[in-house]
Design an enzyme around this catalytic site. Structure first.
Site, PDB file in Angstrom:
ATOM      1  N   HIS A 184       0.834  -1.204   0.000  1.00 45.39           N
ATOM      2  CA  HIS A 184       0.000   0.000   0.000  1.00 45.39           C
ATOM      3  C   HIS A 184       0.869   1.255   0.000  1.00 45.39           C
ATOM      4  O   HIS A 184       2.049   1.240   0.362  1.00 45.39           O
ATOM      5  CB  HIS A 184      -0.933   0.012   1.210  1.00 45.39           C
ATOM      6  CG  HIS A 184      -0.217   0.046   2.532  1.00 45.39           C
ATOM      7  ND1 HIS A 184       0.424   1.166   3.020  1.00 45.39           N
ATOM      8  CD2 HIS A 184      -0.037  -0.921   3.456  1.00 45.39           C
ATOM      9  CE1 HIS A 184       0.950   0.913   4.187  1.00 45.39           C
ATOM     10  NE2 HIS A 184       0.707  -0.355   4.473  1.00 45.39           N
ATOM     11  N   ASP A 243       3.722  -4.491   4.095  1.00 47.75           N
ATOM     12  CA  ASP A 243       5.152  -4.767   4.226  1.00 47.75           C
ATOM     13  C   ASP A 243       5.388  -6.166   4.787  1.00 47.75           C
ATOM     14  O   ASP A 243       6.350  -6.840   4.415  1.00 47.75           O
ATOM     15  CB  ASP A 243       5.849  -3.710   5.091  1.00 47.75           C
ATOM     16  CG  ASP A 243       5.147  -3.428   6.402  1.00 47.75           C
ATOM     17  OD1 ASP A 243       4.217  -4.167   6.764  1.00 47.75           O
ATOM     18  OD2 ASP A 243       5.526  -2.443   7.075  1.00 47.75           O
TER      19      ASP A 243
END
Length: 526
Positions: A113, A409
């Site tokens: 994102h 992540d």
């Protein structure tokens, strides 16, 4: 958000430009304190370990995803600016490159994102003043911003797996909510999708009348991943037909579907977290820094640690805002949190990165964490490859030739490690990993089949299949475990798909002394 908040001040621009000249020569940090989840399905741990990216995006030179050998100590502040990933109109992308006449069969993309508001706030300080509504006239912006906003208004025509239909398709709060995607994050993904649109537009990847089966989009249930995925998709397929689109939900941040149960993976994760903790508590300078910060704010140092201050500080840094200050009070000395304190936390993360690679527990965790995703990736490639065979009737609706997975992540970092890209820079905001499937050209009529000499196994046969892996636009195929030993200087410069298939189906488990996922996950140790 006003232009003074969203925009970069002249001093900030000067710092960023200075940083960008040195950032490609600096080392980086991949995984650190608490960035891996305590359980695979848990949302990412916010920036207790925020690590450097690949250089501030204000220069024309292509940014590196691997560090350049250096002789000086790494600069943690420069790394932080690279992590911010300032949108860059001059960025180059090497997706879509191949030898002449090779056919691109499929593309599978994982994105992280984009820029987001902090997940935690620092007690006793004001939250960063950032507006999360979208405005084409506010910087940073993008030429597609207006039409993107309009197109998202028709999203009700699309198909949404539960619970995605109830999530807003655009960030919309004038005062950002915790973890909300910012306008910068939207611009990052409009830009990334547009880069791939340009890279593949002459490759006939998708027909103009593409079918619903040919485009696969999946995301976790967080608004920032859903919105990032939609922005990327719009950059890649402007004005796409909502009625053809199904957005699928991945409940686990590892994108492991029905194959998430793996006791050994959890065991490696717990051992890795213990290693991180031991290293962290032994760092006297880090402890002094937290004590100093806590004294300024009038907080117990334990409470400050729990508030994960680097998450908020990074947001200030990326948006050109001064670090928080407070007035002196009954319990605190008052003053401002400093860049020097920020740098100490990041320096410890570099130490953790070195130790992490030395010990190797995280790599074992990553292998088991990302096998389900990689196995699914391999299976899609095989289906597309079979459908491209001469004489085979096409499947009704076609195959999934474009896949977009919008993730975190804690998804992308283990993916990089599992592929053997342990030296790669930590996933910055809006990072992307791309898998391309290529087919060598058929033999034309009257042309002899290429068999090569007896000692030459490097030349491609007609219709042979190959894979490319790219990270943030740079070809990293020959850094992967499965193609590191391939002779890239041979007359056939691409990596055979069979290398990747063998790696996923068997070879990757050698790290954990097993030959299959089942054995690696459930075998009793000792």
């Amino acid at each position: 958000m006003s232009s003074s908040v969203c925009g970069r001040t002249s001093d900030y621009q000067a710092v960023v430009k200075m940083v960008s000249t040195v950032s490609t020569h600096l080392f980086f940090l991949l995984i650190g304190v608490n960035l891996i989840p305590t359980a695979p399905e848990v949302e990412e741990r916010p920036f207790q370990a925020v690590h450097g990216g690949i250089g501030v995006a204000l220069v024309k030179s292509r940014k590196r995803v691997f560090p350049v050998p250096h002789t000086q100590e790494p600069n943690p502040i420069s790394e932080a600016y690279g992590y911010c990933n300032v949108p860059n109109s001059t960025e180059q992308a090497w997706e879509g490159h191949s030898p002449a006449d090779y056919k691109l069969l499929s593309v599978q993309v994982m994105i992280r994102h984009g820029d987001r508001y902090p997940l935690y706030s620092i007690p006793k300080t004001k939250r960063p003043a950032i507006d999360c509504t979208l405005s084409p006239t506010r910087k940073p912006s993008h030429p597609l911003m207006n039409s993107f906003i309009s197109h998202m208004g028709h999203g009700g025509r699309g198909h949404w797996e539960s619970p995605l239909g109830s999530i807003p398709r655009l960030p919309s709060h004038s005062v950002c909510e915790m973890g909300e995607l910012t306008q910068t994050g939207v611009v990052q993904h409009l830009h990334g999708g547009q880069l791939l649109h340009q890279a593949y537009k002459h490759r006939s990847l998708l027909p103009a009348d593409w079918s619903p089966r040919q485009v696969w989009v999946e995301t976790t249930g967080k608004s920032r991943t859903l919105q990032s995925g939609l922005a990327f998709l719009y950059g890649f397929l402007p004005d796409f037909d909502w009625t053809k689109l199904t957005v699928r939900h991945q409940w686990n941040t590892l994108f492991c579907g029905s194959a998430c149960d793996c006791p050994a993976r959890n065991k490696y994760l717990e051992e890795e977290q213990r290693r991180q903790y031991r290293l962290r508590v032994a760092d006297a300078e880090l402890e002094r820094t937290y004590v100093d910060m806590a004294r300024t704010l009038g907080l117990p140092s334990r409470q400050l640690r729990a508030a994960n201050p680097i998450d908020s500080l990074l947001c200030h840094l990326c948006h050109g805002l001064s670090f928080p200050c407070i007035s002196a009070g009954d319990s605190g000395t008052g003053g401002c949190l400093t860049m020097a304190q920020f740098a100490v936390i990041r320096r410890q993360q570099l130490d953790d990165e070195i130790d992490r690679r030395r010990v190797g527990l995280y790599h074992k965790y990553a292998i088991l964490a990302m096998y389900p995703y990689l196995n699914r990736t391999a299976a899609k490639m095989e289906r597309v490859a079979k459908s491209s065979e001469a004489g085979r009737p096409p499947r009704a609706g076609g195959e999934e030739v474009f896949t977009l997975s919008s993730a975190h992540d804690v998804t992308m970092a283990p993916l990089l490690s599992a592929l053997g890209l342990q030296e790669a820079r930590f996933p910055r905001f809006a990072a992307r990993v791309v898998f391309e499937l290529w087919k060598s050209p058929p033999v034309t009529q009257g042309q002899p089949k290429s068999r090569g000499s007896k000692g030459d196994k490097s030349k491609a046969k007609a219709g042979e299949l190959f894979i490319r892996v790219l990270y943030n636009g740079e070809d990293v195929t020959f850094h992967t475990t499965f193609c590191r030993s391939h002779n890239r200087h041979a007359s056939q410069p691409l990596c055979p798909l069979k290398n990747f298939l063998s790696f996923v189906r068997r070879d990757m488990f050698s790290v954990v002394n097993a030959t299959s996922y089942q054995e690696a996950c459930y075998r009793r140790h000792g």
